[in-house]
Design a protein around this motif. Structure first.
Motif, PDB file in Angstrom:
ATOM      1  N   GLY A  42       0.924  -1.229   0.291  1.00 38.87           N
ATOM      2  CA  GLY A  42       0.157   0.328   0.305  1.00 38.87           C
ATOM      3  C   GLY A  42       0.856   0.962  -0.043  1.00 38.87           C
ATOM      4  N   THR A  43       0.720   2.252  -0.900  1.00 41.17           N
ATOM      5  CA  THR A  43       1.116   3.790  -0.989  1.00 41.17           C
ATOM      6  C   THR A  43       0.060   4.392  -0.349  1.00 41.17           C
ATOM      7  OG1 THR A  43       1.238   3.681  -3.153  1.00 41.17           O
ATOM      8  CG2 THR A  43       2.733   2.972  -2.516  1.00 41.17           C
ATOM      9  N   LEU A  44       1.019   6.061   0.345  1.00 43.97           N
ATOM     10  CA  LEU A  44      -0.003   6.811   0.516  1.00 43.97           C
ATOM     11  C   LEU A  44       0.931   7.810   0.351  1.00 43.97           C
ATOM     12  CD1 LEU A  44      -2.773   8.318   1.729  1.00 43.97           C
ATOM     13  CD2 LEU A  44      -1.586   8.109   3.922  1.00 43.97           C
ATOM     14  N   ASP A  45       0.421   8.465  -0.762  1.00 47.55           N
ATOM     15  CA  ASP A  45       1.276   9.609  -1.297  1.00 47.55           C
ATOM     16  C   ASP A  45       2.524   9.836  -1.447  1.00 47.55           C
ATOM     17  OD1 ASP A  45      -1.025  11.221  -0.790  1.00 47.55           O
ATOM     18  OD2 ASP A  45      -0.048  12.137   1.314  1.00 47.55           O
ATOM     19  N   ASP A  49       3.513   2.843   3.273  1.00 46.51           N
ATOM     20  CA  ASP A  49       2.349   2.905   3.822  1.00 46.51           C
ATOM     21  C   ASP A  49       2.287   1.741   4.435  1.00 46.51           C
ATOM     22  OD1 ASP A  49       0.592   4.373   5.499  1.00 46.51           O
ATOM     23  OD2 ASP A  49      -0.875   3.978   4.306  1.00 46.51           O
ATOM     24  N   SER A 143       3.054   5.303  -8.726  1.00 45.64           N
ATOM     25  CA  SER A 143       2.081   6.957  -8.088  1.00 45.64           C
ATOM     26  C   SER A 143       2.842   7.942  -8.894  1.00 45.64           C
ATOM     27  CB  SER A 143       2.879   6.636  -6.904  1.00 45.64           C
ATOM     28  OG  SER A 143       2.705   7.950  -6.516  1.00 45.64           O
ATOM     29  N   TYR A 145       2.488  10.616  -7.702  1.00 42.61           N
ATOM     30  CA  TYR A 145       2.100  12.434  -6.590  1.00 42.61           C
ATOM     31  C   TYR A 145       3.202  12.996  -6.637  1.00 42.61           C
ATOM     32  CZ  TYR A 145       0.759  14.739  -2.485  1.00 42.61           C
ATOM     33  OH  TYR A 145       0.621  15.124  -1.284  1.00 42.61           O
ATOM     34  N   SER A 155      -4.698  14.295  -1.780  1.00 44.99           N
ATOM     35  CA  SER A 155      -4.046  12.628  -2.403  1.00 44.99           C
ATOM     36  C   SER A 155      -4.369  12.083  -2.568  1.00 44.99           C
ATOM     37  CB  SER A 155      -5.081  12.342  -1.135  1.00 44.99           C
ATOM     38  OG  SER A 155      -6.286  12.280  -1.317  1.00 44.99           O
ATOM     39  N   GLU A 156      -3.055  10.629  -2.822  1.00 43.37           N
ATOM     40  CA  GLU A 156      -3.401   9.629  -3.852  1.00 43.37           C
ATOM     41  C   GLU A 156      -2.986   8.324  -2.803  1.00 43.37           C
ATOM     42  OE1 GLU A 156      -0.433   9.093  -7.152  1.00 43.37           O
ATOM     43  OE2 GLU A 156       0.594   8.236  -5.698  1.00 43.37           O
ATOM     44  N   GLU A 157      -4.184   6.795  -2.874  1.00 43.30           N
ATOM     45  CA  GLU A 157      -4.226   5.928  -2.058  1.00 43.30           C
ATOM     46  C   GLU A 157      -3.481   4.729  -2.704  1.00 43.30           C
ATOM     47  OE1 GLU A 157      -6.127   3.784   1.682  1.00 43.30           O
ATOM     48  OE2 GLU A 157      -6.751   6.299   1.463  1.00 43.30           O
ATOM     49  N   GLU A 159      -2.288   0.443  -3.993  1.00 41.23           N
ATOM     50  CA  GLU A 159      -2.533  -0.647  -3.223  1.00 41.23           C
ATOM     51  C   GLU A 159      -2.089  -2.119  -4.219  1.00 41.23           C
ATOM     52  OE1 GLU A 159      -3.748  -2.689  -0.108  1.00 41.23           O
ATOM     53  OE2 GLU A 159      -5.170  -3.960  -1.723  1.00 41.23           O
TER      54      GLU A 159
END
Length: 447
Positions: A42-45, A49, A143, A145, A155-157, A159
């Protein structure tokens, strides 16, 4: 073949379980062995993550003892634990009430050609090359972001996920069916802000049984495009409009119909399609085929949960209901002909001409509302009445004019399909249900 498929010890354990079941007094039995391995990043921005690795394996037993039936499962797959487990399961089954409708499927109906599990070409050897480093690289490379973040991309969430699933069914009548499948998936949800600071979110994903057929690099751009398209929505007056359902959400009006064709729902009088077999219930342009045995495509299967062979067949043809989904138990209970336990890979066929996408459907309708997302709501399984929250776009002369939000569509599913205008040819092959864009007339919208 793979360290993530069944080990020789696990396969030998099924043979031991069959031997023990006979010794402990089971007249008949079915054993299902499942093993799945899944890795998620999982990635967040644009930053890692969470990282998840899971390995699940289990054995399920269906026991037929002295006219009684019981189902049991365990994830303790050791020889001594299995013997104790089966002994207790047989004893518990003897305490249950007799059920003469419980039986194994007739061997003439069982799949005979699924010995290796590889027959449908759903296993990708590249799965074995997916290291932790490659998974991280794939997730981060997709990604956008850090590349595009200029203040509007809030934001960019996302997986990335890959998995391998191995399933084996054995029974006391000699059934042996195996299914092996890999899956690769990437999904992302972005949130953007317009000049006034209002936020809009959108989601996109891609998946395939083969790594090279899955394209994570396009997902974020697509999600951003979908979010930007929502800027500056305008209210739409309540009324009756033409409706085009985008393929991203069109399954919402077909899934309840497939569920209503399950014989359990029919027997419980919890289906709006009771006594519909062989009858024209829908528009003549509606045909749904079960393309369950298409090699290399997500969701295909050679057999159902009983080991019964699937077959390519019409579910609904020219509006006529052609089959119910009736497993062995429900067939004995209702006197109906047994089929399989559920639709495998339903495909809503294009009509009246091939090659149309949602834009072509809007041109056919000229004016109306394009629905791209359902926001809550439900349908009544017994009556077919529905009430769904929707959002999308108004269109005029076949072209989108502005976004619309917070609208509600209401009606009855049978009546909705009687107002079918056209069916597209743009179903996404990455989905297990091939439902393209659909156009209807005279749909009630309220704002």
């Amino acid at each position: 073949m793979s360290e993530n498929t069944f080990t020789q010890e696990e396969l030998q354990l099924t043979e031991l379980a069959m031997k023990i079941a006979r010794e402990k007094g089971a007249d008949k039995f079915r054993i299902t062995l499942n093993r799945s391995t899944m890795d998620q990043i999982g990635t967040l921005d644009g930053e890692i993550d969470k990282v998840t690795h899971s390995l699940d394996r289990s054995m399920s037993l269906c026991l037929f003892v002295d006219g009684r039936f019981g189902t049991f499962s365990t994830n303790r797959l050791e020889a001594d634990a299995i013997e104790s487990f089966i002994e207790k399961a047989v004893a518990m089954t003897r305490l249950l009430a007799p059920d003469p409708c419980r039986m194994l499927p007739d061997q003439s109906r069982v799949e005979k050609g699924a010995g290796s599990g590889l027959e449908l070409d759903l296993y990708d050897p590249l799965y074995e090359e997916m290291t932790a480093e490659k998974r991280l690289e794939t997730a981060l490379a997709a990604s956008l972001y850090k590349t595009l973040q200029k203040g509007s991309l809030m934001s960019e969430e996302a997986e990335y996920c890959d998995c391998l699933f191995d399933s084996l069914i054995l029974d006391s009548n000699g059934t042996r069916c195996r299914h092996i499948e890999t899956s690769f998936e990437y999904s992302v949800e972005v949130t953007l802000a317009d000049e006034a600071g209002r936020r809009y979110s959108a989601f996109w994903w891609d998946a395939a049984p083969k790594r090279d057929e899955m394209h994570p690099e396009i997902c974020c751009s697509k999600a951003i495009e979908l979010a930007k398209a929502q800027f500056n929505p305008k209210p739409r007056r309540s009324g009756s409009y033409n409706m085009v359902l985008d393929t991203a959400c069109s399954s919402r009006v077909l899934s309840p119909i497939l569920k209503a064709l399950n014989t359990y729902s029919l027997q419980q009088q919890n289906s709006f399609l009771v006594d519909s077999l062989g009858k024209q219930m829908f528009h003549e342009g509606m045909t749904v085929m079960d393309e369950c045995r298409s090699r290399g495509f997500t969701g295909t299967r050679l057999f159902d949960s009983e080991g019964v062979a699937t077959k390519v067949m019409p579910i609904i043809e020219n509006g006529v209901v052609k089959t119910y989904f009736t497993n062995t138990y429900m067939a004995a209970k209702t006197g109906m002909e047994p089929t399989i336990d559920d639709a495998v890979r339903p495909h809503l066929m294009s009509w009246p001409k091939p090659g149309m996408d949602r834009n072509a459907l809007m041109k056919e309708c000229r004016n109306g509302i394009l629905v791209t997302r359902f926001n809550g709501g439900n349908s009544n399984s017994a009556t077919g009445d529905y009430s769904f929250g929707v959002e999308g776009f108004a269109f005029k002369d076949g072209k989108i004019t502005h976004p619309v939000r917070e609208m509600l569509i209401t009606g009855n599913l049978i009546e909705l399909w009687k107002h079918l205008k056209a069916i597209g040819d743009d179903a996404r092959p990455c989905t297990t249900r091939l439902i393209p864009s659909i156009a209807f007339t005279d749909v009630d919208f309220s704002g």
